[in-house]
Design a protein around this motif. Sequence first.
Motif, PDB file in Angstrom:
ATOM      1  N   VAL A 165      88.750  -8.911 -17.793  1.00  0.00           N
ATOM      2  CA  VAL A 165      89.093 -10.510 -17.897  1.00  0.00           C
ATOM      3  C   VAL A 165      88.281 -10.554 -15.884  1.00  0.00           C
ATOM      4  CG1 VAL A 165      91.337 -12.563 -17.321  1.00  0.00           C
ATOM      5  CG2 VAL A 165      90.798 -10.944 -19.353  1.00  0.00           C
ATOM      6  N   ASP A 166      89.287 -10.102 -15.301  1.00  0.00           N
ATOM      7  CA  ASP A 166      88.888 -10.073 -13.938  1.00  0.00           C
ATOM      8  C   ASP A 166      87.779 -10.967 -13.011  1.00  0.00           C
ATOM      9  OD1 ASP A 166      92.226 -10.345 -12.520  1.00  0.00           O
ATOM     10  OD2 ASP A 166      91.299  -9.034 -10.839  1.00  0.00           O
ATOM     11  N   THR A 167      86.623 -10.124 -14.154  1.00  0.00           N
ATOM     12  CA  THR A 167      85.180 -10.574 -13.905  1.00  0.00           C
ATOM     13  C   THR A 167      84.965 -11.977 -13.946  1.00  0.00           C
ATOM     14  OG1 THR A 167      84.782  -8.601 -15.037  1.00  0.00           O
ATOM     15  CG2 THR A 167      83.313 -10.000 -14.775  1.00  0.00           C
ATOM     16  N   TYR A 168      86.024 -12.880 -14.203  1.00  0.00           N
ATOM     17  CA  TYR A 168      85.707 -14.240 -14.637  1.00  0.00           C
ATOM     18  C   TYR A 168      86.452 -14.910 -14.233  1.00  0.00           C
ATOM     19  CZ  TYR A 168      82.701 -12.161 -18.250  1.00  0.00           C
ATOM     20  OH  TYR A 168      81.673 -11.338 -18.444  1.00  0.00           O
ATOM     21  N   LEU A 169      87.922 -14.084 -13.905  1.00  0.00           N
ATOM     22  CA  LEU A 169      89.132 -15.002 -13.448  1.00  0.00           C
ATOM     23  C   LEU A 169      89.726 -14.072 -12.299  1.00  0.00           C
ATOM     24  CD1 LEU A 169      90.913 -16.822 -16.854  1.00  0.00           C
ATOM     25  CD2 LEU A 169      89.249 -18.017 -15.706  1.00  0.00           C
ATOM     26  N   PRO A 170      89.379 -13.568 -11.718  1.00  0.00           N
ATOM     27  CA  PRO A 170      89.722 -13.034 -10.590  1.00  0.00           C
ATOM     28  C   PRO A 170      91.227 -12.618 -10.129  1.00  0.00           C
ATOM     29  CG  PRO A 170      87.972 -14.456  -9.777  1.00  0.00           C
ATOM     30  CD  PRO A 170      88.394 -14.711 -10.810  1.00  0.00           C
ATOM     31  N   GLY A 171      92.505 -12.375 -10.432  1.00  0.00           N
ATOM     32  CA  GLY A 171      93.980 -12.253  -9.545  1.00  0.00           C
ATOM     33  C   GLY A 171      94.168 -13.041 -10.228  1.00  0.00           C
ATOM     34  N   LEU A 172      93.417 -13.848 -11.869  1.00  0.00           N
ATOM     35  CA  LEU A 172      94.477 -14.646 -12.227  1.00  0.00           C
ATOM     36  C   LEU A 172      95.761 -14.488 -13.007  1.00  0.00           C
ATOM     37  CD1 LEU A 172      94.984 -17.672 -12.808  1.00  0.00           C
ATOM     38  CD2 LEU A 172      93.894 -17.763 -14.542  1.00  0.00           C
ATOM     39  N   VAL A 173      95.526 -13.933 -13.766  1.00  0.00           N
ATOM     40  CA  VAL A 173      96.334 -12.675 -14.899  1.00  0.00           C
ATOM     41  C   VAL A 173      97.474 -11.419 -14.159  1.00  0.00           C
ATOM     42  CG1 VAL A 173      96.550 -12.138 -17.281  1.00  0.00           C
ATOM     43  CG2 VAL A 173      94.790 -13.493 -16.776  1.00  0.00           C
ATOM     44  N   ARG A 174      98.442 -11.782 -13.456  1.00  0.00           N
ATOM     45  CA  ARG A 174      99.318 -10.704 -13.035  1.00  0.00           C
ATOM     46  C   ARG A 174     100.644 -11.054 -13.788  1.00  0.00           C
ATOM     47  NH1 ARG A 174      95.000  -9.177 -11.419  1.00  0.00           N
ATOM     48  NH2 ARG A 174      93.518  -8.745  -9.375  1.00  0.00           N
ATOM     49  N   GLY A 175     101.434  -9.788 -14.098  1.00  0.00           N
ATOM     50  CA  GLY A 175     102.701  -9.933 -14.165  1.00  0.00           C
ATOM     51  C   GLY A 175     102.827  -8.435 -14.133  1.00  0.00           C
ATOM     52  N   LYS A 176     104.198  -8.498 -14.894  1.00  0.00           N
ATOM     53  CA  LYS A 176     104.832  -7.103 -15.557  1.00  0.00           C
ATOM     54  C   LYS A 176     103.982  -6.378 -16.246  1.00  0.00           C
ATOM     55  CE  LYS A 176     109.813  -4.746 -15.639  1.00  0.00           C
ATOM     56  NZ  LYS A 176     111.115  -5.422 -15.802  1.00  0.00           N
ATOM     57  N   GLY A 177     103.898  -4.923 -15.491  1.00  0.00           N
ATOM     58  CA  GLY A 177     102.312  -4.379 -16.988  1.00  0.00           C
ATOM     59  C   GLY A 177     101.469  -5.543 -17.127  1.00  0.00           C
ATOM     60  N   ILE A 178     101.264  -6.368 -16.650  1.00  0.00           N
ATOM     61  CA  ILE A 178     100.070  -6.908 -16.390  1.00  0.00           C
ATOM     62  C   ILE A 178      99.152  -7.282 -15.491  1.00  0.00           C
ATOM     63  CG2 ILE A 178      99.357  -9.234 -17.195  1.00  0.00           C
ATOM     64  CD1 ILE A 178     102.028 -10.101 -18.404  1.00  0.00           C
ATOM     65  N   ASP A 179      97.870  -6.949 -16.344  1.00  0.00           N
ATOM     66  CA  ASP A 179      96.895  -6.497 -15.072  1.00  0.00           C
ATOM     67  C   ASP A 179      95.626  -7.676 -16.103  1.00  0.00           C
ATOM     68  OD1 ASP A 179      94.888  -6.092 -13.046  1.00  0.00           O
ATOM     69  OD2 ASP A 179      96.265  -3.945 -12.054  1.00  0.00           O
ATOM     70  N   GLY A 180      94.835  -8.125 -15.060  1.00  0.00           N
ATOM     71  CA  GLY A 180      93.461  -8.631 -15.953  1.00  0.00           C
ATOM     72  C   GLY A 180      92.501  -7.668 -15.523  1.00  0.00           C
ATOM     73  N   ARG A 181      92.455  -6.130 -14.789  1.00  0.00           N
ATOM     74  CA  ARG A 181      91.496  -5.519 -14.435  1.00  0.00           C
ATOM     75  C   ARG A 181      91.776  -4.323 -15.485  1.00  0.00           C
ATOM     76  NH1 ARG A 181      92.941  -4.971  -8.470  1.00  0.00           N
ATOM     77  NH2 ARG A 181      96.164  -4.715  -9.142  1.00  0.00           N
ATOM     78  N   ARG A 182      93.042  -4.759 -16.723  1.00  0.00           N
ATOM     79  CA  ARG A 182      92.705  -3.642 -17.325  1.00  0.00           C
ATOM     80  C   ARG A 182      92.623  -4.004 -18.279  1.00  0.00           C
ATOM     81  NH1 ARG A 182      97.872  -1.573 -17.454  1.00  0.00           N
ATOM     82  NH2 ARG A 182      96.862  -0.123 -18.730  1.00  0.00           N
TER      83      ARG A 182
END
Length: 370
Positions: free
Chosen positions: A112-129
């Motif tokens: 997800v970070d390829t297209y929305l860098p840094g946007l999807v983050r939270g507890k146990g949540i990482d757009g890079r994964r």
Amino acid sequence: MSAAVALAIGAMALGALTPPASAATSASAGRDAVQQALNTLVRDDGMPAALASVKDRNGRTRTYTAGVGDLATHAPVPVDGQVRIGSNTKTFVAVVVLQLVGEGKIALDDDVDTYLPGLVRGKGIDGRRITVRQLLQQTSGLPNYTNYLGDDVRYYTPRELLATALRHPADFDPGEKWAYSNTNYIVAGLIVQKITGRPLAKEIDRRIIKRAGLRHTYFPAPGDASIREPHPHGYYRESADGPLHDITEIDPSWGWAAGQLISTDSDLNRFFGALLAGRLLPPAQLAQMRSTVPAEATFGPGARYGLGLVSRPLPCGGLSWGHGGSFPGYETRSGATDDGRAASVAVTMQLTDEASRRNLERAVDTALCR
């Protein structure tokens, strides 16, 4: 909005007056199994109205209605009337994403970070994964934002909906299991907008609605709580034996890419038929869309979930491919087969019990197998 409506929003997946059944658009309505299935939804499950469109493998279409379209005026159910189609919207969004995959603008296994860098983050949540494929197939582990909206019905931006989800921990690690979450499609919609530089509604209209000839399908504009064309009214009740309340007009923005579209049964049949016939996606992307994982917990025995597309075994053999939608006031189920059959059924009350949901699914099966 009452607590009951808030509960209905959270469910989006997927002593009242019992209106009389009306006839199918055919002289043989009394003997027709589809009409009987709709009559059962009205008579036994307490739906104010039910309506259906069925296309056989030769392209012949029949439409059906049962019940009353407006309990206040006792107006009849509009034949092939518009309804809010809820999570069927997800299939439209998935098709747009897969078209972009076919154009080389998105890769399913990019994160997800390829297209929305840094946007999807939270507890146990990482757009890079989390990959794009996991979003579309509901295997990302992102928490379901509609569980946390409360009773505040207003206009929401997509970023607000995502922020609601990200205040809560991940349900599981990406790829670990399957679980239905509307948040996946909010992120997918944001990716479409980032890649195309255009509003999601415009891309759905340009790439699918106009291309497939869907004349009665549209994405409501911001602030538009109405339904444009003839439609049955939608209802909810606060308790199992409570009175029905009209909830036809509601701001649908909280559904966005997960459930905002309005359509008709016949347009849904046209959409799923065009999809399976290969008129909306190249063969490689359609094959990816039909690559499925088990999804029985949400969609019933034998159901499997692809990339925004559900397969269900038919009692007469073979599979139906479609989705379903649940939105305050309306519930829809659709299915199509590879040999050209298609059926969509809608009722004018969101279903909250398993028996009624199964009866609605059986009505679609009956139409496809008759």
